[in-house]
Design a protein around this motif. Sequence first.
Motif, PDB file in Angstrom:
ATOM      1  N   TRP A  19     -12.641 -10.455  48.234  1.00 49.77           N
ATOM      2  CA  TRP A  19     -12.528  -9.083  47.761  1.00 49.77           C
ATOM      3  C   TRP A  19     -11.982  -8.207  48.870  1.00 49.77           C
ATOM      4  N   ARG A  47      -9.819  -8.363  43.639  1.00 49.28           N
ATOM      5  CA  ARG A  47     -10.539  -9.634  43.648  1.00 49.28           C
ATOM      6  C   ARG A  47      -9.544 -10.781  43.576  1.00 49.28           C
ATOM      7  N   GLY A  55     -11.870  -3.926  49.231  1.00 49.25           N
ATOM      8  CA  GLY A  55     -12.195  -2.682  48.552  1.00 49.25           C
ATOM      9  C   GLY A  55     -12.236  -1.489  49.475  1.00 49.25           C
ATOM     10  N   ASN A  56     -12.794  -0.424  48.959  1.00 47.86           N
ATOM     11  CA  ASN A  56     -12.898   0.822  49.708  1.00 47.86           C
ATOM     12  C   ASN A  56     -13.951   0.704  50.816  1.00 47.86           C
ATOM     13  N   SER A  58     -14.183  -5.718  52.974  1.00 51.32           N
ATOM     14  CA  SER A  58     -13.493  -6.932  52.526  1.00 51.32           C
ATOM     15  C   SER A  58     -14.258  -8.144  53.014  1.00 51.32           C
ATOM     16  N   LEU A  89     -11.319  -2.196  43.157  1.00 55.05           N
ATOM     17  CA  LEU A  89     -11.602  -3.402  43.947  1.00 55.05           C
ATOM     18  C   LEU A  89     -10.607  -4.512  43.617  1.00 55.05           C
ATOM     19  N   ASP A 147     -16.445   0.286  43.591  1.00 56.07           N
ATOM     20  CA  ASP A 147     -15.026   0.541  43.806  1.00 56.07           C
ATOM     21  C   ASP A 147     -14.257   0.123  42.561  1.00 56.07           C
TER      22      ASP A 147
END
Length: 180
Positions: A85, A70, A87-88, A93, A68, A65
């Motif tokens: 994290w 962070r 993300g997609n 997550s 992403l 991703d």
Amino acid sequence: MLEVIAIIAVILAIAIAIVLILASTKPATFSIQRSAVIRAPADRIFPLVNDFRQWTKWSPWEKRDPALKRSYGGAASGTGAIYAWDGNKNIGSGRMEILDASSPSKITIKLDFFKPFEAHNTAEFTFVPEAGASATNVVWVMRGPSSFMSKVMQVFMDFDKMIGKDFEAGLASLKTLSES
């Protein structure tokens, strides 16, 4: 027509019962483990795992991703370091926290996933010197409880193969990075 619907319903009920029975036979916990021998001393490899900011260089999930998100907290590295994290759909997550870092032999991480499925596991890296400390056997293990939904999914998917491939890719990247 009603007879066909009844037959389909019975077949469907039997199929669901079989899946539920198979799921109930799955173990209450899981463990996925992979290892790699890296031609580098443990004290060269250890910091790449002990500092979550270094994971962008070798973790198999970091490249899935580009957007992403962070965040880091706690200690800069070692015990108390935190990485979260979001993300997609390929990343989901979650949050990791280093619970123990015994340099250069072992790192224990609390690993919490929030999306797409909630799970609370433990990851562990051990670094065992080999061949007079010119090489290190790095072992990556993830353990955790298997919820009933996880057991149902295991009827259709082999988590060891699926996650194991990612561990193998991450260890290969860690090897390349450490040996260069």
